[in-house]
Design a protein around this motif. Sequence first.
Motif, PDB file in Angstrom:
ATOM      1  N   VAL B 333       6.385 -45.338   1.445  1.00  0.00           N
ATOM      2  CA  VAL B 333       6.637 -46.244   0.104  1.00  0.00           C
ATOM      3  C   VAL B 333       6.993 -47.207   0.569  1.00  0.00           C
ATOM      4  CG1 VAL B 333       7.886 -46.718  -2.341  1.00  0.00           C
ATOM      5  CG2 VAL B 333       7.388 -44.825  -1.804  1.00  0.00           C
ATOM      6  N   GLY B 334       5.850 -48.671   0.600  1.00  0.00           N
ATOM      7  CA  GLY B 334       6.319 -49.815   1.026  1.00  0.00           C
ATOM      8  C   GLY B 334       6.562 -49.001   2.234  1.00  0.00           C
ATOM      9  N   ASP B 335       7.761 -50.231   2.207  1.00  0.00           N
ATOM     10  CA  ASP B 335       8.089 -50.203   4.368  1.00  0.00           C
ATOM     11  C   ASP B 335       9.145 -48.531   4.427  1.00  0.00           C
ATOM     12  OD1 ASP B 335       9.750 -51.147   3.854  1.00  0.00           O
ATOM     13  OD2 ASP B 335      10.099 -53.367   4.841  1.00  0.00           O
ATOM     14  N   HIS B 336       9.370 -48.433   3.753  1.00  0.00           N
ATOM     15  CA  HIS B 336      10.403 -46.848   3.436  1.00  0.00           C
ATOM     16  C   HIS B 336       9.693 -45.534   4.214  1.00  0.00           C
ATOM     17  CE1 HIS B 336      13.525 -49.434   3.066  1.00  0.00           C
ATOM     18  NE2 HIS B 336      13.167 -50.772   2.142  1.00  0.00           N
ATOM     19  N   GLY B 337       9.654 -45.007   4.933  1.00  0.00           N
ATOM     20  CA  GLY B 337       9.861 -43.847   5.240  1.00  0.00           C
ATOM     21  C   GLY B 337      10.251 -42.526   4.549  1.00  0.00           C
ATOM     22  N   PHE B 338      10.074 -40.888   4.244  1.00  0.00           N
ATOM     23  CA  PHE B 338      10.285 -40.234   3.957  1.00  0.00           C
ATOM     24  C   PHE B 338      10.087 -38.973   4.326  1.00  0.00           C
ATOM     25  CE2 PHE B 338       8.787 -41.102   0.411  1.00  0.00           C
ATOM     26  CZ  PHE B 338       8.120 -40.032  -0.504  1.00  0.00           C
ATOM     27  N   THR B 339      10.637 -37.789   4.594  1.00  0.00           N
ATOM     28  CA  THR B 339       9.894 -35.808   4.521  1.00  0.00           C
ATOM     29  C   THR B 339      10.067 -36.026   3.399  1.00  0.00           C
ATOM     30  OG1 THR B 339      10.381 -36.726   6.489  1.00  0.00           O
ATOM     31  CG2 THR B 339      10.078 -34.412   5.920  1.00  0.00           C
ATOM     32  N   ALA B 340       9.021 -35.323   2.723  1.00  0.00           N
ATOM     33  CA  ALA B 340       8.997 -34.172   1.482  1.00  0.00           C
ATOM     34  C   ALA B 340       8.223 -32.929   2.412  1.00  0.00           C
ATOM     35  CB  ALA B 340       7.480 -34.863   0.568  1.00  0.00           C
ATOM     36  N   ARG B 341       9.023 -32.004   1.010  1.00  0.00           N
ATOM     37  CA  ARG B 341       8.653 -30.803   1.629  1.00  0.00           C
ATOM     38  C   ARG B 341       7.547 -29.375   0.704  1.00  0.00           C
ATOM     39  NH1 ARG B 341      10.987 -26.132   5.473  1.00  0.00           N
ATOM     40  NH2 ARG B 341      10.874 -24.757   3.771  1.00  0.00           N
ATOM     41  N   LEU B 342       6.849 -29.485   0.823  1.00  0.00           N
ATOM     42  CA  LEU B 342       5.926 -29.228  -0.519  1.00  0.00           C
ATOM     43  C   LEU B 342       5.422 -28.006  -0.528  1.00  0.00           C
ATOM     44  CD1 LEU B 342       3.190 -32.865  -0.637  1.00  0.00           C
ATOM     45  CD2 LEU B 342       5.645 -32.438  -2.171  1.00  0.00           C
ATOM     46  N   PRO B 343       4.775 -27.581  -1.602  1.00  0.00           N
ATOM     47  CA  PRO B 343       3.846 -26.146  -1.529  1.00  0.00           C
ATOM     48  C   PRO B 343       2.754 -25.901  -0.613  1.00  0.00           C
ATOM     49  CG  PRO B 343       5.169 -26.829  -3.771  1.00  0.00           C
ATOM     50  CD  PRO B 343       5.327 -28.329  -2.914  1.00  0.00           C
ATOM     51  N   ASN B 344       3.250 -24.475  -0.266  1.00  0.00           N
ATOM     52  CA  ASN B 344       2.013 -24.716   0.740  1.00  0.00           C
ATOM     53  C   ASN B 344       0.241 -24.576   0.345  1.00  0.00           C
ATOM     54  OD1 ASN B 344       1.614 -22.087  -0.047  1.00  0.00           O
ATOM     55  ND2 ASN B 344       2.298 -21.218   1.477  1.00  0.00           N
ATOM     56  N   THR B 345       0.389 -24.590  -1.115  1.00  0.00           N
ATOM     57  CA  THR B 345      -0.714 -25.246  -1.709  1.00  0.00           C
ATOM     58  C   THR B 345      -1.558 -26.223  -1.481  1.00  0.00           C
ATOM     59  OG1 THR B 345       0.672 -24.988  -4.093  1.00  0.00           O
ATOM     60  CG2 THR B 345      -0.175 -22.975  -3.536  1.00  0.00           C
ATOM     61  N   PHE B 346      -0.345 -27.366  -1.326  1.00  0.00           N
ATOM     62  CA  PHE B 346      -1.424 -28.935  -1.202  1.00  0.00           C
ATOM     63  C   PHE B 346      -1.795 -28.947  -0.026  1.00  0.00           C
ATOM     64  CE2 PHE B 346       1.918 -29.983  -4.450  1.00  0.00           C
ATOM     65  CZ  PHE B 346       1.418 -30.476  -5.253  1.00  0.00           C
ATOM     66  N   HIS B 347      -2.963 -29.692   0.461  1.00  0.00           N
ATOM     67  CA  HIS B 347      -3.911 -30.250   1.997  1.00  0.00           C
ATOM     68  C   HIS B 347      -3.128 -31.916   1.791  1.00  0.00           C
ATOM     69  CE1 HIS B 347      -4.679 -26.360   0.172  1.00  0.00           C
ATOM     70  NE2 HIS B 347      -5.091 -26.232   0.939  1.00  0.00           N
ATOM     71  N   PHE B 348      -2.188 -32.643   1.898  1.00  0.00           N
ATOM     72  CA  PHE B 348      -2.582 -33.855   2.541  1.00  0.00           C
ATOM     73  C   PHE B 348      -2.714 -33.785   3.256  1.00  0.00           C
ATOM     74  CE2 PHE B 348       0.089 -33.712  -1.677  1.00  0.00           C
ATOM     75  CZ  PHE B 348      -0.805 -34.809  -2.647  1.00  0.00           C
ATOM     76  N   LYS B 349      -3.522 -34.994   4.154  1.00  0.00           N
ATOM     77  CA  LYS B 349      -4.268 -35.394   5.208  1.00  0.00           C
ATOM     78  C   LYS B 349      -3.760 -36.704   5.234  1.00  0.00           C
ATOM     79  CE  LYS B 349      -8.525 -34.645   4.704  1.00  0.00           C
ATOM     80  NZ  LYS B 349      -8.913 -34.780   3.805  1.00  0.00           N
ATOM     81  N   GLU B 350      -3.926 -37.635   6.936  1.00  0.00           N
ATOM     82  CA  GLU B 350      -2.985 -39.007   6.598  1.00  0.00           C
ATOM     83  C   GLU B 350      -3.983 -39.913   6.197  1.00  0.00           C
ATOM     84  OE1 GLU B 350      -3.488 -39.689  10.949  1.00  0.00           O
ATOM     85  OE2 GLU B 350      -2.717 -41.850  10.890  1.00  0.00           O
ATOM     86  N   GLY B 351      -2.943 -40.935   5.229  1.00  0.00           N
ATOM     87  CA  GLY B 351      -3.909 -41.604   4.754  1.00  0.00           C
ATOM     88  C   GLY B 351      -3.931 -40.992   2.994  1.00  0.00           C
ATOM     89  N   ASP B 352      -3.407 -40.001   3.720  1.00  0.00           N
ATOM     90  CA  ASP B 352      -3.891 -39.565   1.171  1.00  0.00           C
ATOM     91  C   ASP B 352      -2.603 -40.778   0.493  1.00  0.00           C
ATOM     92  OD1 ASP B 352      -5.818 -38.118   2.190  1.00  0.00           O
ATOM     93  OD2 ASP B 352      -4.671 -35.713   1.458  1.00  0.00           O
TER      94      ASP B 352
END
Lengths: 577, 371
Positions: B333-352
Amino acid sequence: MSQANTGVINEAGPKGSFLPRDPLLSTVKIIVIVAMLLLAIPICSLVYTSLVGEDGVTLSNFALVAEHPQFWPAMLNTLYVGVGTVVVMIFFTVPLAWIYTRTDLPRKNVMLALITINVAIPSFLVAMGYIFIFNPSNGLVNEIWRVIVGARQTPFNVYSLGWVIFLQGVALSAPAFFMMVPTFQGIDTSLEEAASANGVKRWTAALYIVLPLASPAILAVAAYYFIIAVEIFDYAGMLATPARTYVAATLLYAFIHDGSGLPRYAEGASLGLIMAAAAMILAIAYLWSVRHADRYVVLTGKRKAQASLKLGRRGRRWGWGFVATYFFLGTGIPLLMLLWASGMPFLRVPSWAALQNWNLQAYANVMPMLPGLLKNNLLLMITVPTIGVTLAACMAWVGTRFKNRMRKGIDIAVMVAVAVPSIVGALGFLFFGLSINSYVAIYGTIWLIAIAMAARYLTWANRTVSGAMMQLHPEIEEACQVSGVRRGRSFVSVVLPNVARSLFISWFWLALLSMRELTIPIMLSRRGTDVFSTAIWGLNSSGITDEAAALSVILACIILVLVTLFHFTTTKWIVRT
Amino acid sequence: MITGTSLKKRFITDKGQVVDALNNVSFTVASGEFYVLLGPSGSGKTTTLRSVAGIETVDSGEIQIDAQTVFSSSAGLNIPPEERPVAMMFQSYALWPHMDVYNNIVFPLRKGVRRVAAPEIERRVKAITETLQLEPYLRRPISQLSGGQQQRVALARALALEPAVLLMDEPLSNLDAKLRIQLRIEIKKITRTLGITTLYVTHDQVEAMVMGDRIAVMDGGQIVEEGTPEQLYKRPSSEFVGRFLGEMNFIPGSLQQMASGEQVNSGDTLSAQTPFGTIPIDAADAAGLGKTIKLGFRPEDVQVGARPDGVSFKTRVTQSYYIGDALLCDMMVGDHGFTARLPNTFHFKEGDETEVSLKHSDFNVFPNSET
């Protein structure tokens, strides 16, 4: 339930009880105190005898020693013998250790057995064997030379410092070999493999890579054996004394056992103290010099090097040739000579005719001596290791597992005791025996010899057992404590069984040492307390060489049997556990 | 019950540095409680445990076991370990290698201070070997047991003493992962059934949470925080505890007074301006923190999509890892990074790009110290 106590470990029993809370621990502590007294006795009695004269404290005895005409020559000779011995030793021991660890020489177990025999065979037997070969009057080689060349002059004279140096060097190569092997084993084989992968020949790699890497350790071993070499009595006593050439140890003996006149105890004590002080300085210098020794050695995770150098047919011949030469120089030739000389009243050059005259007369002559000698030797063989290992086990435990003043005391006592030369320690016990003789008639008995020997070997056993105890995980003992087992009980029931192998090895080795010891009995034995070594020495000094040789052969056989037994029991033991 | 009061131990290294192995450690383990000391290596947890056992001695303080004082520097009292009503399990198991299983169990009962009569020994051996399924191995030498079996023997030896308290020093760290999980549950079950007071040392946070009724997190010779696993995980009072127990993301925030109309809960009188938006803060949580603060939240609290009771914001996925039971996403978010642990039903890729949200209560407030 709770009792108000101070101190880290409280030993006092519950109120109203005279029994200690942990009687086994108290016993161990008493044994440790006894051990430390044994280590302190020789030095204390030497100090007393040398410093306290009829008119109080005096340094005059030291002055007398320094003015003695033989004192400075003896000191110089000692230095000469020490350096020479180490040079000879390095010449044999480095190639032996290298062959054993870095080549694929076949039958290495035989090689190991031969070197073990060289360690076990008593020095005075070797010296005597060489007297039969190279003495100027009827030594075999000299006789042969006279027959062939016809000259009156004989080329070899065994009664000289050169021979003392050569034979001491050969003898010390065997124990030094065992000290050197781990170093050569520790050098990573891949260093040599890298050399050969880069087009360097294996022999070149051995010379330019392995040897330089091992050199700090070689120097350390050399320094250690220098300290040993300058205190050995046997060779100089048998080969240099007859030529009126003295080293420190034999001069000390001469002070006490001067054939003409009374023993000069005070001067002997002063010389002993000077020797002990010199040895101490050497020992400290040695410890100082090896404190960084491991820094230079490339030791990696690979603990055992594979046989890196494939010896060809010729290489194997050379390798075994070297090992065999070493064995024959150290044990084979002198023992064969003793066997030959034991069969004839006067020495003859080996020939068919001489062999036909070979007989067992000398053996028959020494038979009456045997029961007495065997009794005394057996007594020593049982009491010395038993006392020594018991004391050493308790000392090692307190020394490795306790953090208190007693531990520091042990460290200091052991360091001092190691540096005191055998003959000096024996002299200390002689004074001790004399001074308490009116209360406890121990002087001139086998018991004083046993105590002096146990004290002498104590430090050796202590080192072995300490090593084993340090391998034992401290949690093994802590588990005892937290489950309510007192320290004394855990020592007896948990620690000792787990170091049993090192206790057994120490016991057996001490038993063997007691059989081959000449220095201590010759200082302390009197009529009736003769052992094999002193009896052989006596017969040889009186010129009854065939009987001396016969007794020597018997002793050598006993020792060979013991070594074989030792070999088999330890292998069995290792397999079992 | 175990009480440690103001335990201090200091030693000096070879280089002359003074190290506080224990710096004023106090704790109480209630009867029958399973209490875990958790911390990185060198935090003082093992020293604390060994001091309770008596195999290490603290410089000052007081230790009581079941109302009996076993150590008190002021009274000059130090009961030796063998007389303390404890039993201990070691990391190395410390089984006596020259004895078989049976003798390992009965040796302290026969030769120790706490010895008991022969029939009682047999009763205890029978009971404990039944519970731990060791009967077939009683006459086996220790060297012929697997790691898990050795572990059971060590436990049997400790329990056969019927100690007032059981001390355990990382007893599972030498086992493979599967066996460790199995034995965790087993040990916990047995100690609960026997109602035995347990002090347990570990550096494994999952182990601590699975086993502990209460956990004390240690660092630098001090207990940093103490509480139930849930308290510590959900509401860690320090950044260290937050980071040490599981994963935690941090974002900066600046505090300001909240207008009365904006309050969600009655306690929220402050709000924090963050890269994610404005987050209401309980004044009690932020007391004495200054204007700039840090907010921490767990990766698994991040939810895809908006929600009414929290903050929602747009993020960009920079990296995603499928780990089987979940999808781990690095987000910006802006220049702040964080990690999210999402259910395995999501399929995000880099750039989404996607909208995610967090509940207000998911945030923990920490002082803005650089660590």
